[in-house]
Design a protein around this motif. Structure first.
Motif, PDB file in Angstrom:
ATOM      1  N   ILE A 129       0.860  -1.195   0.000  1.00  9.63           N
ATOM      2  CA  ILE A 129       0.000   0.000   0.000  1.00  9.63           C
ATOM      3  C   ILE A 129       0.891   1.238   0.000  1.00  9.63           C
ATOM      4  N   PHE A 130       0.690   2.073  -1.015  1.00 11.00           N
ATOM      5  CA  PHE A 130       1.365   3.369  -1.080  1.00 11.00           C
ATOM      6  C   PHE A 130       0.355   4.426  -0.629  1.00 11.00           C
ATOM      7  N   CYS A 131       0.750   5.292   0.282  1.00  8.09           N
ATOM      8  CA  CYS A 131      -0.212   6.310   0.739  1.00  8.09           C
ATOM      9  C   CYS A 131       0.497   7.483   1.390  1.00  8.09           C
ATOM     10  N   SER A 156       3.972  -1.751   3.779  1.00  9.34           N
ATOM     11  CA  SER A 156       3.794  -0.295   3.661  1.00  9.34           C
ATOM     12  C   SER A 156       5.121   0.396   3.906  1.00  9.34           C
ATOM     13  N   GLY A 157       5.073   1.728   3.864  1.00  9.21           N
ATOM     14  CA  GLY A 157       6.253   2.528   4.157  1.00  9.21           C
ATOM     15  C   GLY A 157       6.626   2.502   5.633  1.00  9.21           C
ATOM     16  N   GLY A 158       5.802   1.857   6.457  1.00 13.09           N
ATOM     17  CA  GLY A 158       6.188   1.545   7.836  1.00 13.09           C
ATOM     18  C   GLY A 158       6.166   2.694   8.822  1.00 13.09           C
ATOM     19  N   SER A 159       5.747   3.858   8.376  1.00 12.52           N
ATOM     20  CA  SER A 159       5.780   5.019   9.258  1.00 12.52           C
ATOM     21  C   SER A 159       4.459   5.169  10.020  1.00 12.52           C
ATOM     22  N   PHE A 160       4.501   5.942  11.095  1.00 14.84           N
ATOM     23  CA  PHE A 160       3.258   6.229  11.835  1.00 14.84           C
ATOM     24  C   PHE A 160       2.614   7.516  11.329  1.00 14.84           C
ATOM     25  N   THR A 165      -1.632   8.908   6.486  1.00 15.51           N
ATOM     26  CA  THR A 165      -2.443   7.743   6.149  1.00 15.51           C
ATOM     27  C   THR A 165      -1.670   6.454   6.410  1.00 15.51           C
ATOM     28  N   MET A 166      -0.339   6.525   6.308  1.00 17.20           N
ATOM     29  CA  MET A 166       0.463   5.341   6.646  1.00 17.20           C
ATOM     30  C   MET A 166       0.207   4.912   8.088  1.00 17.20           C
ATOM     31  N   GLY A 167       0.012   5.898   8.962  1.00 14.20           N
ATOM     32  CA  GLY A 167      -0.313   5.604  10.357  1.00 14.20           C
ATOM     33  C   GLY A 167      -1.655   4.899  10.481  1.00 14.20           C
ATOM     34  N   PHE A 170      17.560   6.804   7.220  1.00 14.94           N
ATOM     35  CA  PHE A 170      17.576   8.238   7.542  1.00 14.94           C
ATOM     36  C   PHE A 170      16.234   8.716   8.107  1.00 14.94           C
ATOM     37  N   MET A 171      15.192   7.840   8.062  1.00 14.77           N
ATOM     38  CA  MET A 171      13.899   8.180   8.674  1.00 14.77           C
ATOM     39  C   MET A 171      13.750   7.520  10.041  1.00 14.77           C
ATOM     40  N   LYS A 172      14.867   7.080  10.626  1.00 16.74           N
ATOM     41  CA  LYS A 172      14.791   6.416  11.939  1.00 16.74           C
ATOM     42  C   LYS A 172      14.034   7.310  12.918  1.00 16.74           C
ATOM     43  N   GLY A 182      -2.723  10.099  -2.303  1.00 13.74           N
ATOM     44  CA  GLY A 182      -1.508  10.490  -1.594  1.00 13.74           C
ATOM     45  C   GLY A 182      -0.832  11.651  -2.296  1.00 13.74           C
ATOM     46  N   GLY A 183       0.342  12.003  -1.816  1.00 19.07           N
ATOM     47  CA  GLY A 183       1.085  13.138  -2.369  1.00 19.07           C
ATOM     48  C   GLY A 183       2.114  12.689  -3.399  1.00 19.07           C
ATOM     49  N   ILE A 184       3.185  13.476  -3.549  1.00 25.48           N
ATOM     50  CA  ILE A 184       4.158  13.178  -4.604  1.00 25.48           C
ATOM     51  C   ILE A 184       4.945  11.904  -4.303  1.00 25.48           C
ATOM     52  N   GLY A 185       5.100  11.559  -3.009  1.00 23.07           N
ATOM     53  CA  GLY A 185       5.774  10.304  -2.667  1.00 23.07           C
ATOM     54  C   GLY A 185       4.966   9.115  -3.162  1.00 23.07           C
ATOM     55  N   THR A 186       3.657   9.179  -2.939  1.00 22.61           N
ATOM     56  CA  THR A 186       2.755   8.118  -3.395  1.00 22.61           C
ATOM     57  C   THR A 186       2.737   8.061  -4.919  1.00 22.61           C
ATOM     58  N   ASP A 207       5.055   9.001  -6.954  1.00 19.78           N
ATOM     59  CA  ASP A 207       6.345   8.445  -7.379  1.00 19.78           C
ATOM     60  C   ASP A 207       6.315   6.920  -7.298  1.00 19.78           C
ATOM     61  N   GLU A 208       5.786   6.401  -6.208  1.00 16.75           N
ATOM     62  CA  GLU A 208       5.694   4.945  -6.027  1.00 16.75           C
ATOM     63  C   GLU A 208       4.766   4.324  -7.070  1.00 16.75           C
ATOM     64  N   LEU A 209       3.648   5.011  -7.344  1.00 14.00           N
ATOM     65  CA  LEU A 209       2.692   4.516  -8.343  1.00 14.00           C
ATOM     66  C   LEU A 209       3.311   4.525  -9.741  1.00 14.00           C
TER      67      LEU A 209
HETATM   68  P1  AMP Z   1       3.472  11.483   0.150  1.00 12.54           P
HETATM   69  O1  AMP Z   1       2.520  10.754  -0.743  1.00 12.54           O
HETATM   70  O2  AMP Z   1       4.216  12.581  -0.555  1.00 12.54           O
HETATM   71  O3  AMP Z   1       2.862  11.916   1.445  1.00 12.54           O
HETATM   72  O4  AMP Z   1       4.602  10.436   0.507  1.00 12.54           O
HETATM   73  C1  AMP Z   1       4.251   9.242   1.135  1.00 12.54           C
HETATM   74  C2  AMP Z   1       4.926   8.104   0.481  1.00 12.54           C
HETATM   75  O5  AMP Z   1       6.277   8.410   0.214  1.00 12.54           O
HETATM   76  C3  AMP Z   1       4.903   6.905   1.407  1.00 12.54           C
HETATM   77  O6  AMP Z   1       4.332   5.779   0.753  1.00 12.54           O
HETATM   78  C4  AMP Z   1       6.353   6.716   1.786  1.00 12.54           C
HETATM   79  O7  AMP Z   1       6.856   5.509   1.264  1.00 12.54           O
HETATM   80  C5  AMP Z   1       7.105   7.890   1.225  1.00 12.54           C
HETATM   81  N1  AMP Z   1       7.367   9.011   2.191  1.00 12.54           N
HETATM   82  C6  AMP Z   1       7.489  10.286   1.817  1.00 12.54           C
HETATM   83  N2  AMP Z   1       7.694  11.108   2.894  1.00 12.54           N
HETATM   84  C7  AMP Z   1       7.680  10.320   3.979  1.00 12.54           C
HETATM   85  C8  AMP Z   1       7.824  10.565   5.401  1.00 12.54           C
HETATM   86  N3  AMP Z   1       8.028  11.779   5.912  1.00 12.54           N
HETATM   87  N4  AMP Z   1       7.764   9.519   6.232  1.00 12.54           N
HETATM   88  C9  AMP Z   1       7.591   8.289   5.741  1.00 12.54           C
HETATM   89  N5  AMP Z   1       7.453   8.005   4.425  1.00 12.54           N
HETATM   90  C10 AMP Z   1       7.482   8.997   3.542  1.00 12.54           C
END
Ligand code: AMP
Length: 178
Positions: free
Chosen positions: A8-10, A40-44, A47-49, A69-71, A106-110, A112-114
């Motif tokens: 899941i990308f979000c 998932s991207g594993g973050s809290f 939407t990942m949370g 680097f996101m530790k 999602g935003g540009i990170g999502t 990019d993954e898509l």
């Molecule tokens: P965005 O869609 O721009 O909010 O980016 C979220 C996606 O990009 C997630 O699926 C993450 O894999 C990655 N990502 C970008 N920024 C972060 C962040 N601050 N913390 C964790 N993951 C992030």
């Protein structure tokens, strides 16, 4: 049958309309009900949370992949945590072995993954199903961009169809089971 994994990308953003978190949780519950492992991207964050909390609440298997680097941003109750050095490695590790990739709004990170996953699918390097959840038309501008590419012969129509755009989680899950 081996483990069935869906990535899941979000979004990592806070303060979003609650409908995005609700859709994320609905997707997690639906996947869990079918015994799928979630990656998932594993973050809290953002939407990942929601994805992480709902997977934990369901007691499902949830693999989080996060760069070193996101530790400090990792969700504390993942069933498995994978560390990578770079964002590129993270995307590859998130996709590895999955049978489906789901981009929630999602935003540009999502995005990019898509897009990276779409490119790989087009090149025959990703053979899972690829979804972009078009909740309330979120991905309409992206669909129009893809149509523009097709009209300009920059993208073939078959490759355009590699991304499926269900309007609801229910519609996506029906397709999953098809
Ligand atoms: P965005 O869609 O721009 O909010 O980016 C979220 C996606 O990009 C997630 O699926 C993450 O894999 C990655 N990502 C970008 N920024 C972060 C962040 N601050 N913390 C964790 N993951 C992030």
């Amino acid at each position: 049958m081996g483990e069935r994994k869906a990535v899941i990308f979000c979004s990592a953003s806070y303060g979003l309309d609650p409908k995005y978190g609700m859709a994320a949780r609905e997707a997690v519950r639906a996947l869990h009900a079918l015994n799928w492992t979630i990656v998932s991207g594993g973050s809290f964050r953002g939407t990942m949370g929601d994805v992480a909390e709902e997977a934990y609440r369901c007691g499902g298997r949830h693999i989080g992949v996060i760069p070193r680097f996101m530790k400090g941003l990792e969700y504390p109750h993942l069933t498995e945590l994978v560390w990578t050095d770079t964002m590129s490695q993270r995307k590859e590790a998130m996709r590895a072995g999955t049978r489906a990739a789901i981009a929630l709004p999602g935003g540009i990170g999502t995005l990019d993954e898509l897009i990276e996953t779409h490119v790989l699918a087009k090149l025959g390097r990703y053979d899972g199903r690829l979804y972009a959840l078009n909740l309330d038309g979120f991905y309409e501008p992206f669909k129009r961009l893809l149509d523009h590419y097709v009209a300009a012969d920059m993208l073939d129509a078959d490759s355009r169809r590699l991304i499926r755009f269900p309007e609801t989680v229910e519609e996506m899950m029906t397709d999953f089971c098809g």
